[in-house]
Enzyme design. Structure first.
Site, short mmCIF file in Angstrom:
data_model
loop_
_atom_site.label_atom_id
_atom_site.label_comp_id
_atom_site.label_asym_id
_atom_site.label_seq_id
_atom_site.Cartn_x
_atom_site.Cartn_y
_atom_site.Cartn_z
N SER A 407 0.82 -1.21 0.00
CA SER A 407 0.00 0.00 0.00
C SER A 407 0.86 1.26 0.00
O SER A 407 0.36 2.34 -0.27
CB SER A 407 -0.87 0.06 1.25
OG SER A 407 -1.57 -1.12 1.43
N HIS A 428 -2.22 -2.84 -6.36
CA HIS A 428 -2.72 -2.49 -5.03
C HIS A 428 -4.24 -2.69 -4.99
O HIS A 428 -5.00 -1.88 -5.50
CB HIS A 428 -2.34 -1.05 -4.70
CG HIS A 428 -2.77 -0.62 -3.34
ND1 HIS A 428 -3.13 0.66 -3.02
CD2 HIS A 428 -2.92 -1.34 -2.19
CE1 HIS A 428 -3.49 0.72 -1.75
NE2 HIS A 428 -3.37 -0.48 -1.23
N GLU A 440 -5.27 -0.10 -7.96
CA GLU A 440 -4.20 0.83 -8.35
C GLU A 440 -3.09 0.00 -8.97
O GLU A 440 -2.58 -0.93 -8.34
CB GLU A 440 -3.67 1.58 -7.12
CG GLU A 440 -4.46 2.80 -6.75
CD GLU A 440 -3.85 3.57 -5.57
OE1 GLU A 440 -3.94 4.79 -5.56
OE2 GLU A 440 -3.29 2.93 -4.66
N ASN A 478 -3.79 6.44 -0.90
CA ASN A 478 -3.35 6.55 0.50
C ASN A 478 -2.51 7.80 0.74
O ASN A 478 -2.46 8.31 1.85
CB ASN A 478 -2.57 5.30 0.90
CG ASN A 478 -3.51 4.13 1.17
OD1 ASN A 478 -4.71 4.31 1.31
ND2 ASN A 478 -2.97 2.92 1.20
#
Ligand code: CAA
Length: 687
Positions: A407, A428, A440, A478
């Site tokens: 992540s 991801h 992702e 994130n």
């Protein structure tokens, strides 16, 4: 330009063929062609008419690119009235997907046949719209009120067999659709069977309380969205008013939806999602690597969910764990998830068993030697990840794609642990990976073009929405979450309660407030990540102090029954905890902060503009290819309200100059370290 609609007289049958790739959308030229063909068929020797499409699908709806432009005649509702008014029977012959205006065209025809593989639906609600060409009036007459409401408020297409059961299509055919439709038309003509207009059918009996039940269910399910509510009103009108008056209401409410910011936002997302799947500069014909078998390292919640995503698409998976116990545990979670899907009616027992049989467990890396793709999904320990990639490099066949589900970590560093960095990429997934749509796809500096192209295409195959991200800490999603959470935590220590922050954000439309998200994700996760950083890397200490205290108390969030909130063990319901309020007040005092009443509007602006400001940097740095990609990430991965179109669209819609002014105000009040406006925001706001 020649017309995309051909009309031919095939003995006694007039055949109207639409050929307008890619999806036979009802653009102006198609509407004009259909109008001309129907008119021609009224005066020639034909005795019945067939409408059929070339290419991959029946009409997939109105041409969405025309929305927002001045309408050009013939308008769709008028055209469909013409079709229904035909003196000769009209048959719609459906293959692929008959969607939106496409299904409405079929409903305006007098008879409908479909290939057994076809699907039909009215997905307008997903674009913030309602079916605007008679669908809300014709469908309840054919399929009944409940089915009509279900189909239109969910927007989910149904298979041909279900459509037959509901009376939406009259027969299902296999093989040559055109041939079957013409044969049926001959049958109708020969049998003297005339027209059968949907508008003249009577709505089957229904329970009148259904409208109120739908309204209250939709208030929760489609919070704040106007289109579903208007759909209910239109269907109710279909049961109470003559057809023509129902149509009038439908038109009025359709135009209201069309002009609404919600529909503008949702149409933006429709195109943003399709654009996000494209990589600028990557040739369309980039060769793809075949992915017929997949390995997943790590059988935790994430690894198991990833394995299920592939198995659900029919791709066999080898799930690797470090020992038999861990493997048995991982496989038992997969088992449980499939059982839950069966229980919820999402999968049949047979389908679940078939998917489950595609996932094999192993504790031996040698079992990965033939895998075409291996995805590492172990916990976030950089050294462990490097070791795993070195091992994969040793066992995997040449040309296998090696992916990490990290992540946060640097995909380039992980790639450097192998002798084939071109084969390494980040994939991801979002938890629960078998359900969440976002993927992702992280392109490392050395990721080969065909590896990237393969992963983007594979994502579609496993029903994910792919968005490419460059390498940076946290990638797109994130990374943006950091300033968002920072502001949420600062609001707490400055005067808000966890419930106030969450309620404000949820009322604005976020699926879950940030404090509840922190509890769900686990407060220990962020705590551990902060501990691994140097003091100067940890950011504003006021933004992590309360979370640190809670983590040190063992209050890790939902999983320990307490975090920012307290959780009921059985129901997992959260409730405010006075002890947490005391901690917040104590820590605020220790920082010398005088707590104040914070208006909800300030909470929302601080959190959302923090996202936007970071998003601007991400676009500027080329981490995201375009602002729309960020919107797709936030809507599909982070519960951002779809009717607001994603953070970047939202900012655009309210005006970047206004956003910039508010960011300047926050900079003045809260400091430049957090609130220096992103250079791209400054540039765009000044335009
Ligand atoms: N109008 C214009 N363009 C459309 C379109 C539409 N209705 N539907 C799809 N396209 C375009 C896409 O933008 C895409 O273009 P690019 O290749 O340039 O990106 C191309 O067609 C192919 O689309 P997909 O990549 O989505 O292809 P797919 O095979 O995965 O899916 C599909 C095909 C199921 C038809 C899907 O495109 C889809 O769901 N389309 C939207 C259907 C829809 O919402 N229809 C209702 C329209 S509103 C309406 O009809 C209102 C009314 O009542 C009058």
């Amino acid at each position: 330009m020649s017309s995309p609609v051909r009309y031919t007289l095939n003995d006694k049958i007039g055949v109207i063929t639409i050929d307008f790739p890619p999806v036979n959308a009802l653009s102006h030229a198609v509407r004009q062609g259909l109008h001309d063909a129907i008119a021609a068929a009224q005066v020639d020797a034909s005795e019945a008419i067939v409408i059929v499409c070339d290419g991959r699908t029946f009409i997939a709806g109105a041409d969405i690119t025309e929305f927002g432009k001045p309408p050009q005649k013939p308008l769709l509702p008028d055209l469909l009235d013409e079709i229904e008014a035909s003196a000769k029977p009209v048959i719609a012959a459906i293959h692929g997907t008959a969607l939106g205006g496409g299904l409405e065209t079929a409903l305006a025809a007098h008879y409908r046949c479909a290939l057994d593989t076809a699907r039909v639906g009215l997905p307008e609600v997903k674009l913030g719209l309602l079916p605007g060409a008679g669908g809300t009036q014709r469908l309840p007459r054919l399929a009944g009120v409940t089915a009509a409401l279900d189909l239109m408020t969910s927007g989910t297409p149904i298979p041909a067999a279900k459509a037959l059961e509901l009376g939406i299509v009259d027969r299902i055919v296999a093989g040559d659709l055109r041939h079957a439709a013409i044969a049926w038309a001959c049958e109708l003509a020969g049998g003297g069977k005339g027209v059968r207009r949907s508008s003249e059918q009577v709505v089957p009996d229904f329970d009148p309380s259904i409208f109120d039940s739908y309204r209250s269910a939709l208030a929760k399910r489609a919070k704040g969205q106007i289109a579903p509510r208007h759909i209910v009103s239109c269907v109710q009108a279909a049961t109470e008013r003559p057809f023509a008056e129902g149509l009038k209401l439908e038109r009025e409410l359709f135009l209201k939806c069309l002009e609404s910011p919600q529909s503008v936002a949702m149409r933006h997302l429709f195109f943003a999602e399709r654009q996000a799947a494209k990589i600028d500069g990557l040739p369309k014909d980039t060769p793809l690597r075949a992915i017929d078998s997949v390995g997943v390292i790590g059988g935790g919640t994430m690894g198991g969910g990833i394995a299920m995503s592939f198995a659900n698409a029919g791709i066999p998976v080898t799930l690797i764990e470090i020992n038999d116990d861990a493997l048995a545990h991982g496989l038992s979670i997969v088992e449980k998830n499939y059982a839950a899907s069966v229980k919820r009616g999402k999968l049949s027992e047979d389908a679940a068993a078939e998917c489950r049989s595609l996932i094999k467990g192993s504790t031996d890396y040698a079992d990965l030697e033939n895998a075409d793709l291996v995805i590492e999904a172990v916990f976030e320990d950089p050294e462990l990840k490097k070791t795993i990639f070195a091992r994969l490099d040793a066992v995997c066949k040449p040309g296998a794609i090696l992916a990490t589900n990290t992540s946060y970590q640097d995909v380039n560093v992980i790639a450097a642990a192998t002798r084939r960095p071109g084969d390494v990429i980040g994939l991801h997934f979002f938890s629960p990976a078998n359900i969440m749509k976002l993927l992702e796809v992280v392109r490392g500096d050395k990721t080969a073009d065909d590896v990237l192209a393969t992963c983007m295409s594979l994502a579609k195959k496993i029903r994910k929405v792919p968005v490419m991200s460059g390498v940076c800490y946290g990638f797109i999603g994130n990374r943006m979450l950091q300033p968002y959470f920072r502001e949420a935590q600062l609001c707490l220590i400055e005067g808000a309660t966890p419930a106030q922050v969450d309620t404000a954000m949820e009322a604005w439309g976020m699926a879950m407030g940030p404090i509840r998200v922190a509890d769900l994700a686990g407060i220990d996760v962020g705590y551990k990540a902060r501990q691994a950083l140097l003091e100067e890397e940890r950011g504003d200490p006021r933004a992590s102090r309360v979370a640190d205290v809670l983590a040190e108390m063992g209050r890790f969030g939902q999983k320990t029954g307490a975090g920012f909130y307290r959780y009921d063990k059985a129901t997992r319901r959260h409730e405010s905890d006075p002890e947490v309020l005391e901690i917040i007040e104590r820590e605020a005092a220790a920082f010398g902060i005088e707590r104040r009443d914070i208006p909800d509007e300030e909470i929302v602006d601080r959190l959302i503009y923090a996202l936007v400001n970071e998003g601007m940097r991400i676009v500027d740095e080329g981490i995201a290819q375009r602002p729309g990609d960020i919107d797709v990430v936030y809507v599909y991965g982070y519960g951002f309200p779809v009717a607001r179109g994603g953070p970047m669209h939202f900012a655009d819609a309210i005006g970047l100059d206004k956003v910039y002014q508010r960011v300047l105000e926050f900079q003045e009040r809260f400091g430049a370290e957090a609130w220096a406006p992103a250079p791209l925001l400054v540039k765009l706001a000044s335009r």
